[in-house]
Design a protein around this motif. Structure first.
Motif, PDB file in Angstrom:
ATOM      1  N   MET A  19      16.211  69.398  55.909  1.00 16.01           N
ATOM      2  CA  MET A  19      16.836  68.214  55.396  1.00 16.01           C
ATOM      3  C   MET A  19      18.659  68.544  55.950  1.00 16.01           C
ATOM      4  SD  MET A  19      17.780  66.218  51.971  1.00 16.01           S
ATOM      5  CE  MET A  19      18.957  66.079  51.653  1.00 16.01           C
ATOM      6  N   MET A  20      18.990  67.604  56.086  1.00 17.59           N
ATOM      7  CA  MET A  20      20.331  67.525  56.820  1.00 17.59           C
ATOM      8  C   MET A  20      21.925  67.384  56.025  1.00 17.59           C
ATOM      9  SD  MET A  20      20.540  65.612  60.487  1.00 17.59           S
ATOM     10  CE  MET A  20      21.850  65.424  61.058  1.00 17.59           C
ATOM     11  N   HIS A  21      22.825  67.774  55.694  1.00  9.17           N
ATOM     12  CA  HIS A  21      23.894  67.489  54.874  1.00  9.17           C
ATOM     13  C   HIS A  21      24.543  66.186  55.393  1.00  9.17           C
ATOM     14  CE1 HIS A  21      27.527  67.746  52.763  1.00  9.17           C
ATOM     15  NE2 HIS A  21      27.086  68.574  52.223  1.00  9.17           N
ATOM     16  N   LYS A  22      25.193  65.557  54.658  1.00 12.17           N
ATOM     17  CA  LYS A  22      26.015  64.035  54.977  1.00 12.17           C
ATOM     18  C   LYS A  22      26.394  64.193  55.894  1.00 12.17           C
ATOM     19  CE  LYS A  22      28.529  64.164  50.655  1.00 12.17           C
ATOM     20  NZ  LYS A  22      29.412  63.558  50.059  1.00 12.17           N
ATOM     21  N   ASP A  23      27.560  65.656  55.991  1.00 11.30           N
ATOM     22  CA  ASP A  23      29.118  65.149  56.124  1.00 11.30           C
ATOM     23  C   ASP A  23      27.788  66.027  58.328  1.00 11.30           C
ATOM     24  OD1 ASP A  23      31.179  65.970  54.600  1.00 11.30           O
ATOM     25  OD2 ASP A  23      30.688  67.680  54.037  1.00 11.30           O
ATOM     26  N   ALA A  29      27.844  61.123  63.883  1.00 10.15           N
ATOM     27  CA  ALA A  29      28.668  59.432  64.189  1.00 10.15           C
ATOM     28  C   ALA A  29      29.868  59.585  64.714  1.00 10.15           C
ATOM     29  CB  ALA A  29      28.217  58.884  62.794  1.00 10.15           C
ATOM     30  N   LYS A  30      30.565  60.053  64.664  1.00  8.77           N
ATOM     31  CA  LYS A  30      32.278  60.030  64.416  1.00  8.77           C
ATOM     32  C   LYS A  30      32.382  60.593  66.052  1.00  8.77           C
ATOM     33  CE  LYS A  30      35.070  60.696  61.702  1.00  8.77           C
ATOM     34  NZ  LYS A  30      35.511  61.483  60.144  1.00  8.77           N
ATOM     35  N   LYS A  31      31.409  61.652  66.459  1.00 12.37           N
ATOM     36  CA  LYS A  31      31.016  62.121  67.578  1.00 12.37           C
ATOM     37  C   LYS A  31      30.698  60.985  68.371  1.00 12.37           C
ATOM     38  CE  LYS A  31      29.064  65.997  70.771  1.00 12.37           C
ATOM     39  NZ  LYS A  31      28.361  67.429  70.497  1.00 12.37           N
ATOM     40  N   LEU A  32      29.530  60.456  68.884  1.00 12.36           N
ATOM     41  CA  LEU A  32      28.761  58.867  69.430  1.00 12.36           C
ATOM     42  C   LEU A  32      30.037  58.070  69.634  1.00 12.36           C
ATOM     43  CD1 LEU A  32      26.512  58.378  70.761  1.00 12.36           C
ATOM     44  CD2 LEU A  32      26.030  56.676  68.720  1.00 12.36           C
ATOM     45  N   ASP A  82      42.133  58.807  72.105  1.00 17.29           N
ATOM     46  CA  ASP A  82      41.645  58.416  70.624  1.00 17.29           C
ATOM     47  C   ASP A  82      40.413  59.292  70.658  1.00 17.29           C
ATOM     48  OD1 ASP A  82      43.488  57.762  69.211  1.00 17.29           O
ATOM     49  OD2 ASP A  82      43.080  55.560  69.530  1.00 17.29           O
ATOM     50  N   GLY A  83      39.618  58.807  71.814  1.00 13.59           N
ATOM     51  CA  GLY A  83      38.122  59.344  71.582  1.00 13.59           C
ATOM     52  C   GLY A  83      37.671  60.675  71.733  1.00 13.59           C
ATOM     53  N   ALA A  84      38.660  61.014  72.329  1.00 12.31           N
ATOM     54  CA  ALA A  84      38.362  62.742  71.964  1.00 12.31           C
ATOM     55  C   ALA A  84      38.758  63.198  70.813  1.00 12.31           C
ATOM     56  CB  ALA A  84      40.080  63.565  73.391  1.00 12.31           C
ATOM     57  N   ALA A  85      39.414  62.911  70.245  1.00 15.75           N
ATOM     58  CA  ALA A  85      40.065  63.338  69.064  1.00 15.75           C
ATOM     59  C   ALA A  85      39.174  63.028  67.637  1.00 15.75           C
ATOM     60  CB  ALA A  85      41.623  62.367  68.618  1.00 15.75           C
ATOM     61  N   ASP A  86      38.090  61.489  68.616  1.00 13.14           N
ATOM     62  CA  ASP A  86      37.213  61.669  67.317  1.00 13.14           C
ATOM     63  C   ASP A  86      35.558  62.613  67.087  1.00 13.14           C
ATOM     64  OD1 ASP A  86      38.297  59.253  66.021  1.00 13.14           O
ATOM     65  OD2 ASP A  86      37.748  57.856  67.212  1.00 13.14           O
ATOM     66  N   LYS A  87      35.955  63.147  68.599  1.00 13.20           N
ATOM     67  CA  LYS A  87      34.777  63.786  69.326  1.00 13.20           C
ATOM     68  C   LYS A  87      35.159  65.597  68.607  1.00 13.20           C
ATOM     69  CE  LYS A  87      34.595  63.576  73.886  1.00 13.20           C
ATOM     70  NZ  LYS A  87      34.728  63.082  74.783  1.00 13.20           N
ATOM     71  N   ALA A  88      36.235  65.334  68.515  1.00  8.42           N
ATOM     72  CA  ALA A  88      36.704  67.216  68.023  1.00  8.42           C
ATOM     73  C   ALA A  88      36.163  66.799  66.764  1.00  8.42           C
ATOM     74  CB  ALA A  88      38.162  66.862  68.570  1.00  8.42           C
ATOM     75  N   GLU A  89      37.323  66.146  66.070  1.00 10.85           N
ATOM     76  CA  GLU A  89      36.645  65.672  64.585  1.00 10.85           C
ATOM     77  C   GLU A  89      35.425  65.973  64.345  1.00 10.85           C
ATOM     78  OE1 GLU A  89      38.385  63.053  60.146  1.00 10.85           O
ATOM     79  OE2 GLU A  89      39.322  63.128  62.877  1.00 10.85           O
ATOM     80  N   GLY A  90      34.181  64.805  65.299  1.00  5.05           N
ATOM     81  CA  GLY A  90      32.749  65.000  64.447  1.00  5.05           C
ATOM     82  C   GLY A  90      32.279  66.131  64.455  1.00  5.05           C
ATOM     83  N   GLN A 136      33.147  68.475  61.693  1.00  2.00           N
ATOM     84  CA  GLN A 136      32.723  68.093  60.534  1.00  2.00           C
ATOM     85  C   GLN A 136      31.223  68.539  60.308  1.00  2.00           C
ATOM     86  OE1 GLN A 136      32.740  63.361  59.277  1.00  2.00           O
ATOM     87  NE2 GLN A 136      32.554  64.036  57.673  1.00  2.00           N
ATOM     88  N   LYS A 137      30.445  67.951  62.010  1.00  2.00           N
ATOM     89  CA  LYS A 137      28.977  68.769  61.687  1.00  2.00           C
ATOM     90  C   LYS A 137      28.402  69.913  61.926  1.00  2.00           C
ATOM     91  CE  LYS A 137      25.284  68.662  64.611  1.00  2.00           C
ATOM     92  NZ  LYS A 137      24.559  67.018  66.178  1.00  2.00           N
ATOM     93  N   GLY A 138      29.495  70.897  62.223  1.00  2.00           N
ATOM     94  CA  GLY A 138      30.083  71.825  61.611  1.00  2.00           C
ATOM     95  C   GLY A 138      29.754  72.302  60.509  1.00  2.00           C
ATOM     96  N   VAL A 139      30.753  71.663  59.081  1.00  2.00           N
ATOM     97  CA  VAL A 139      30.775  72.314  58.307  1.00  2.00           C
ATOM     98  C   VAL A 139      29.293  71.998  57.520  1.00  2.00           C
ATOM     99  CG1 VAL A 139      31.508  70.952  56.452  1.00  2.00           C
ATOM    100  CG2 VAL A 139      33.226  71.925  58.305  1.00  2.00           C
ATOM    101  N   GLY A 140      28.814  70.474  57.889  1.00  2.00           N
ATOM    102  CA  GLY A 140      27.629  70.503  57.141  1.00  2.00           C
ATOM    103  C   GLY A 140      26.245  71.787  57.819  1.00  2.00           C
ATOM    104  N   LYS A 141      26.835  71.993  59.120  1.00  2.00           N
ATOM    105  CA  LYS A 141      25.304  72.994  59.016  1.00  2.00           C
ATOM    106  C   LYS A 141      25.856  74.379  57.867  1.00  2.00           C
ATOM    107  CE  LYS A 141      23.999  70.838  63.511  1.00  2.00           C
ATOM    108  NZ  LYS A 141      24.190  72.219  65.128  1.00  2.00           N
TER     109      LYS A 141
END
Length: 61
Positions: free
Chosen positions: A1-5, A11-14, A34-42, A45-50
Motif C-alpha cells: 500500500m502506498m503511503h500518502k507521502d 503529484a508534486k513531481k508531475l 519553480d518546476g525544478a524545485a517542485d520536482k526535487a521536492e516531490g 517526499q516520495k522517498g520519505v513515503g517509501k
C-alpha cells in the motif's frame, strides 16, 4: 500500500515537470526554476513515503 507521502510526492513531481516544460516552451526561467524545485521536492517526499512504508512493513512482521 502506498503511503500518502508517496502519492503527494508523485503529484508534486508531475506538477514540477509540467511547469518546467511550460517554462521551457515560453522561455520563462522563473517557471522552469519553480518546476525544478517542485520536482526535487516531490522526489524527496516520495522517498520519505517509501521509507515510512518500509518501516511500517518491518514493524508488522
Amino acid at each position: 500500500m502506498m503511503h500518502k507521502d508517496e502519492v503527494k510526492g508523485s503529484a508534486k513531481k508531475l506538477r514540477g515537470e509540467v511547469k518546467d516544460k511550460i517554462g521551457k516552451a515560453t522561455g520563462d526561467d522563473k517557471l522552469r526554476a519553480d518546476g525544478a524545485a517542485d520536482k526535487a521536492e516531490g522526489t524527496l517526499q516520495k522517498g520519505v513515503g517509501k521509507a515510512k512504508d518500509a518501516v511500517r512493513d518491518a514493524l508488522k512482521d
